[in-house]
Design a protein around this motif. Structure first.
Motif, PDB file in Angstrom:
ATOM      1  N   MET A   1      65.303  50.770  24.233  1.00  0.00           N
ATOM      2  CA  MET A   1      65.826  49.396  24.187  1.00  0.00           C
ATOM      3  C   MET A   1      65.349  48.627  25.406  1.00  0.00           C
TER       4      MET A   1
ATOM      5  N   ARG B   1      66.348  41.442  25.817  1.00  0.00           N
ATOM      6  CA  ARG B   1      67.667  40.873  25.634  1.00  0.00           C
ATOM      7  C   ARG B   1      68.658  41.884  25.061  1.00  0.00           C
ATOM      8  N   GLU B   2      68.187  42.676  24.120  1.00  0.00           N
ATOM      9  CA  GLU B   2      69.073  43.670  23.511  1.00  0.00           C
ATOM     10  C   GLU B   2      69.683  44.570  24.583  1.00  0.00           C
TER      11      GLU B   2
ATOM     12  N   GLU C   1      72.115  42.561  26.889  1.00  0.00           N
ATOM     13  CA  GLU C   1      73.390  42.255  26.234  1.00  0.00           C
ATOM     14  C   GLU C   1      74.286  43.472  26.148  1.00  0.00           C
ATOM     15  N   ARG C   2      73.695  44.569  25.731  1.00  0.00           N
ATOM     16  CA  ARG C   2      74.498  45.783  25.587  1.00  0.00           C
ATOM     17  C   ARG C   2      75.000  46.258  26.940  1.00  0.00           C
TER      18      ARG C   2
ATOM     19  N   HIS D   1      73.727  52.938  24.264  1.00  0.00           N
ATOM     20  CA  HIS D   1      72.841  52.950  23.100  1.00  0.00           C
ATOM     21  C   HIS D   1      73.613  53.103  21.794  1.00  0.00           C
TER      22      HIS D   1
ATOM     23  N   GLN E   1      58.810  51.057  21.025  1.00  0.00           N
ATOM     24  CA  GLN E   1      59.909  51.751  21.700  1.00  0.00           C
ATOM     25  C   GLN E   1      59.394  52.839  22.637  1.00  0.00           C
TER      26      GLN E   1
END
Ligand SMILES: Nc1ncnc2c1ncn2[C@@H]1O[C@H](COP(=O)(O)OP(=O)(O)OP(=O)(O)O)[C@@H](O)[C@H]1O
Ligand SMILES: [Mg+2]
Lengths: 269, 286
Positions: free
Chosen positions: A127, A130-131, A134-135, A172, B20
């Motif tokens: 990750m 932004r993801e 934010e998390r 996660h 990823q």
């Protein structure tokens, strides 16, 4: 010998938390030795989804070894592990991405800030951007440490570090959270705080938790428990059922009965 | 036995995308760089060590040790110039040992565990870690070269570029060696042990301080040892690259050793081998 204990295993062994329930974790016939010392001996148990399961055991019971195997630090010499149906050996990636861990030893990077620790963990799970931010912000706020994000991890108290580790483990979005003696070394208030937080996650977000401890007062009557002693599962099931089967007053009494006398040797199986 | 696992089928997407993988690798490098920036003492000591060799040792021997014209050099060179490539390799060797061993033994205990519990394949995690350590060692090398320049160690300007690939390879080789040692060796529980049994022997029994032909004249067995020492070949690879030249034998040896050490390190950290289980390893019980 030990016939009472043997019986108890049978009593308290409705293996599935309830019929048809989804399984978060399934451990089957797990054995592991360090050289000649057997740390785990034919350990089998299940933890249901959205359940708080306590792994209860004294020092040296094999709790951390079990965690090392579930997190795939190394493979067990015998037996299998499923995490939400994914066999750990065959589908390690699928199993591990559903898993969050708080190890017994502190594992925050003390030279980095809290925020950097979290972003590093996010990257380790693929990750970014932004993801990830934010998390990270959300999990940090959950443990009420949003204002400390930019501080070096070194500057936090023991209890705060633990909370950051819990936040990190949840970053996660795992479905199963493992915690290895997460409250050791914390004062009463910090301990209660952490227990409450994790229990709330089980109730409100359907998280599955495996909580290793030797502290009886962290166990609630409605929990599921697995009692591990000298590498052997001595009892498992609902806490109230274990207490009843052991003929004890409370889980403290049951734990005492289950973990005495067998020091050094194995329980007759 | 549980046979059917229906949830395995209904669960979300499988595997990771290339993006990823990149995110993960970048994250590992980023963290290593941050740690490097935060640990100024480590940086300073990484520089002081080779500078002491350059300023004191080499200066002292300048008069007594003349270096004949040997490739890749085209003129007589002062001794300081001769030992610089070996010192660059030493910086990388130190860095490789330090970053890998601190993962296991030092304050960093547990960071290896955090890394290995990531769902990405283990070979990928370990390789990323190696790349990260190599980049940090290259930063140290260039800092050292910058200081050495004021000490009149002035390789051709293009040499600063042509040396880069050599540094990448030797950095990977020493990093992989450190990682392999960190997983295998149970007795050397501290850095002093590694200094005595790995760093010093590798450094002294090599072409870092004296050209091999001089060693050969002095002692044939020592020459053989030096010749078999991968450190010699890393130093020679760097020496030639610094002058825009390629030493094919050194390249082959360094490539081969990198492959072997890396395979060994990845094998040693393979959960099935369980080597890390044999000692009180990364963050088990603190
Ligand atoms: N790396 C190791 N090498 C040898 N023996 C080990 C190793 N790790 C654990 N053991 C042994 O295995 C047994 C189980 O240890 P483990 O750390 O799993 O127990 P634990 O329940 O986590 O204990 P604690 O409450 O003290 O953390 C112990 O007898 C321990 O001495
Ligand atoms: Mg433990």
């Amino acid at each position: 010998m030990n016939s009472a204990l043997h019986d108890l295993r049978l009593y308290a062994e409705p293996r599935t938390p309830w019929p048809g329930a989804e399984l978060a974790l399934e451990v089957e016939h797990l054995s592991h030795s360090y050289g000649a010392r057997k740390a785990l001996n034919d350990v089998s148990f299940r933890a249901g989804a959205a359940t708080f399961t306590v792994l209860l055991g004294l020092n040296g019971a094999g709790k951390s070894t079990l965690f090392a195997l579930i997190t795939r630090l190394f493979n067990a010499q015998a037996g299998g592990i499923h995490i939400f149906g994914h066999e750990l050996r065959r589908q390690p990636g699928e199993a591990l991405r559903r898993l969050g861990v708080v190890f017994q030893a502190r594992t925050l990077d003390l030279d980095l800030s809290v925020w950097q620790n979290l972003l590093y963990h996010a990257a380790l799970h693929g990750m970014s951007g932004r993801e990830a931010r934010e998390r990270a912000g959300r999990v940090l706020a959950q443990v009420s440490l949003g204002s400390r994000a930019q501080e070096k991890a070194r500057n936090l108290s023991g209890g705060q570090m633990r909370r950051v580790e819990i936040a990190r483990a949840l970053l996660h979005g795992p479905k199963l959270l493992l915690l290895d003696e997460p409250t050791v070394g914390l004062d009463i208030e910090a301990r209660a705080d952490i227990v409450r937080h994790v229990r709330r996650l089980v109730a409100s977000e359907g998280l599955s938790v495996l909580w290793a401890t030797h502290l009886i007062d962290e166990v609630a009557d409605s929990d599921h428990a697995v009692v591990l002693h000298n590498g052997v599962v001595r009892a498992q099931g609902r806490v109230s059922a274990i207490v009843a089967a052991a003929g004890a007053q409370d889980i403290g009494g049951a734990f005492h009965l289950l973990t005495q006398g067998a020091a050094g040797g194995e329980v007759g199986e | 036995m549980s046979m059917a696992h229906p949830s395995a089928v209904v669960n979300s997407r499988q595997g990771f995308s290339l993006a990823q993988y990149l995110t993960c690798g970048r994250g590992i490098v980023w963290r290593e760089a941050l740690r490097f920036l935060h640990q100024r003492e480590r940086f300073v000591s990484a520089l002081v060590r080779p500078l002491v060799w350059l300023f004191i040792f080499a200066a002292g021997f300048r008069q007594s040790l003349g270096i004949a014209i040997i490739p890749p050099y085209e003129t007589y060179i002062p001794y300081e110039v001769y030992i610089v490539p070996g010192l660059l390799a030493m910086i990388q060797l130190f860095n490789g040992m330090q970053s890998s061993l601190s993962m296991v033994y030092d304050r960093e205990t547990g960071s290896m565990r955090t890394l290995l519990v990531s769902p990405f394949p283990r070979w990928f995690l370990l390789s990323s870690k190696l790349v990260a350590g190599t980049l940090v060692s290259i930063l140290q090398v260039y800092a050292f070269l910058a200081i050495a320049w004021f000490w009149e160690v002035e390789p051709p300007l293009t040499g600063y570029f042509t040396v880069l690939p050599a540094l990448v390879l030797s950095g990977l080789m020493f990093g992989a060696l450190g990682m392999l040692l960190s997983s295998l060796i149970k007795q050397l529980e501290n850095f002093a042990g590694i200094m005595n049994f790995v760093i010093f022997p590798m450094f002294f029994a090599s072409s870092a301080l004296y050209p091999l032909w001089q060693v050969q004249q002095a002692s044939l067995p020592l020459f053989r040892i030096c010749w078999l020492n991968p450190f010699t070949h890393a130093a020679e690879l760097i020496r030639f690259a610094l002058y825009g030249k390629l030493d094919p034998l050194s390249l082959a040896v360094v490539l081969g050793c990198t492959a072997v050490f890396m395979a060994g390190a990845i094998g040693a950290y393979d959960p099935a081998r369980g080597l890390i289980a044999l000692r009180r390893g990364p963050g088990g019980n603190g």
